[in-house]
Enzyme design. Structure first.
Site, PDB file in Angstrom:
ATOM      1  CE  LYS A 135      -4.413  -1.402   0.457  1.00 48.18           C
ATOM      2  NZ  LYS A 135      -5.511  -0.916  -0.409  1.00 48.18           N
ATOM      3  CB  SER A 164      -9.169   0.228  10.840  1.00 40.97           C
ATOM      4  OG  SER A 164      -9.730  -0.824  10.090  1.00 40.97           O
ATOM      5  CD  GLU A 181     -13.784 -12.013  -4.850  1.00 40.13           C
ATOM      6  OE1 GLU A 181     -13.799 -10.833  -4.475  1.00 40.13           O
ATOM      7  OE2 GLU A 181     -14.634 -12.469  -5.625  1.00 40.13           O
ATOM      8  N   GLY A 188     -16.083 -13.584   0.762  1.00 43.92           N
ATOM      9  CA  GLY A 188     -16.287 -12.215   0.263  1.00 43.92           C
ATOM     10  C   GLY A 188     -16.044 -12.158  -1.228  1.00 43.92           C
ATOM     11  CG  ASP A 248     -16.569  -8.034  -3.446  1.00 47.06           C
ATOM     12  OD1 ASP A 248     -15.843  -8.913  -2.940  1.00 47.06           O
ATOM     13  OD2 ASP A 248     -16.169  -6.874  -3.618  1.00 47.06           O
ATOM     14  CB  SER A 250      -0.502  -7.925  -0.878  1.00 43.80           C
ATOM     15  OG  SER A 250      -1.425  -8.563  -0.033  1.00 43.80           O
TER      16      SER A 250
END
Lengths: 310, 310
Positions: free
Chosen positions: B47, B69, B194, B198, B200, B292
């Site tokens: 990130k 968070s 994923e 979850g 999606d 990651s």
């Protein structure tokens, strides 16, 4: 016993074979502390360096024998395989299954003995004679000591200069090789760190001669040697300034630090140098610390972390 | 939305600022699988790449605001500090204390809100307007996406060519940036992974449009986004071949593998790509996998390892 050129020769031999593990720092420790992550070394510890340096000196095809249930076993097995030599590893019948499997995974033959009823030296000597194998000692061997010293040499070349170099201390192979090259490169202080429960070096240095203690109870299973090596003693008494001790609690705290801040897995024996630094036992200046290995299972780590949770 | 040159520009900007994390392999996985350990990246995850790329595009001294968070919070805090910008991070009052402390440790101001009673967007927008802050989104931003893609670019440059690149998939920043550069460099397949709970993206791709699901219950806390991003959706639907899912058990198994074989700490969200490879979900050829991030506490790891012990 050994000189800095022995370490340099080992480094030339290991170039392209051992990983040149990249020094790491942590914001929390500051720029003055640099760590050498030998947990990322082939076979999971610095032991690969000495084993490879030793075995490559033998006539091509000579089989090797080692006594070990730990990192030395895996290091000898891997080094032998890379050099086309057969490896026989003598392990106690009650060695952890994961260690036995890892050693077999590297292509070695594992021979077990009952450590309560049988004499390892006698079995090993007989087996070596019968099969024509060369014994690879875990530390009391000049080529093993010189190979181990290449970890400190790389650390100094890549991230030096340092005021002090800090390494774990069991039999003394890593410390003696490191001290030999570090002092030659102008490092003022070299510090060994042993478990408080197994302070055979501290006791021996105080007595001025090698002292044997009971096999120590400590989580640092790689540092359970109970007397200084003969050759390593000669080097350490000449070149090493200090030996300090850390408790098992301090070791777990250092393993936790490595996990959370460095994202590295460091086994108990590998974390003693970091534990000494975290507890202010090493003094000031720029400090290079060898994290000597990372062979600890996830379940064992979980057990240690939860027994001594913060 | 973005093109390969956006990723290359981000790489030039990050050169010497982000760590160029060194690709690792494992004997068990074979030479065909190469891992990119972004757990060793500054701030503990990839990130940092996107946050730094974004914040460096703002006028010098512009303060920034982020909602997070998790890893994005720490990444924005660190990138802002390095660029001399103030950072304000909006976190729920019940965010883990360790995450709040880590973010404050990087020099950010943390503002908390009650996630059950207050609207994060409304508070954030008001705060940004009042203080003149620029919002840094965690993934749905071209500069953030391009920055994230530099991880895949480095992996291909250092260890390519690859038949497939595999990355975790939450909001889609990492996957879209990676796919953009990987396809340009001739990688045939790009795969997103994923959590099964979850899915999606799987649902959205099946429906041919972005679908929103309930916030998923999974240990992969960094992948709990509940709908594809708007910009990332455009890239993923154009360039990505497959999205696969892994269970929480498979994620823990992969974390354990990283711990024991690689000596690396990988957080649940960071381990999904490795989990997919270990479970044969990715197919053959040479595969590059992004690990990651590594921001998981030792106690949490111990808990996960013991809940799902082998």
């Amino acid at each position: 016993v050994i000189g800095p050129d022995d370490v340099r020769r080992a480094a030339a031999l290991l170039d392209g074979v051992a990983h040149r593990t990249q020094p790491v720092t942590s914001r929390t420790l500051g720029d003055e502390v640099v760590l050498k992550p030998e947990c990322l070394q082939r076979s999971g510890s610095f032991k690969f360096r000495g084993a490879y340096n030793k075995i490559s000196s033998l006539s091509r095809g000579t089989g090797v024998l080692a006594f070990s249930s730990g990192n030395h076993a895996q290091a000898v097995a891997l080094a032998a395989r890379l050099l086309g030599a057969s490896a026989t590893i003598l392990m106690p019948t009650d060695a952890p299954r994961s260690k036995v499997e890892a050693t077999i995974g590297y292509g070695a033959e594992v021979v077990t003995y009952d450590r309560y009823a049988e004499d390892r030296e006698a079995i090993g000597t007989a087996l070596a004679a019968e099969r024509g194998l060369e014994l690879v000692r875990p530390y009391d061997d000049e080529l093993v000591m010189a190979g181990a010293g290449t970890a400190a040499l790389e650390l100094i070349e890549d991230a030096g200069p340092f005021d002090a170099i800090v390494t774990p201390l069991g039999g003394g192979g890593l410390l003696s090789g490191s001290a030999t090259v570090a002092r030659d490169l102008g490092v003022a202080r070299v510090v060994g760190v042993e478990p408080a429960a197994g302070d055979d070096w501290v006791q021996s240095l105080a007595a001025g001669e090698r002292r044997r203690i009971d096999v120590p109870r400590t989580i640092a299973d790689g540092l359970q040697t109970n007397e200084p090596g003969r050759l390593t003693w000669e080097v350490v008494t000449r070149l090493v300034d200090e030996v300090v001790t850390v408790t098992d609690e301090q070791i777990v705290e250092a393993m936790r630090f490595a996990f959370e801040r460095l994202k590295l897995v460091v086994e108990p024996s590998g974390a003693v140098g970091l534990a000494a630094v975290l507890n202010g036992l090493v003094g000031g200046g720029r400090i290079g610390v060898v994290l000597s290995g990372g062979n600890v299972g996830a379940d064992r780590f979980a057990q240690l972390a939860s027994q001594m949770s913060q």
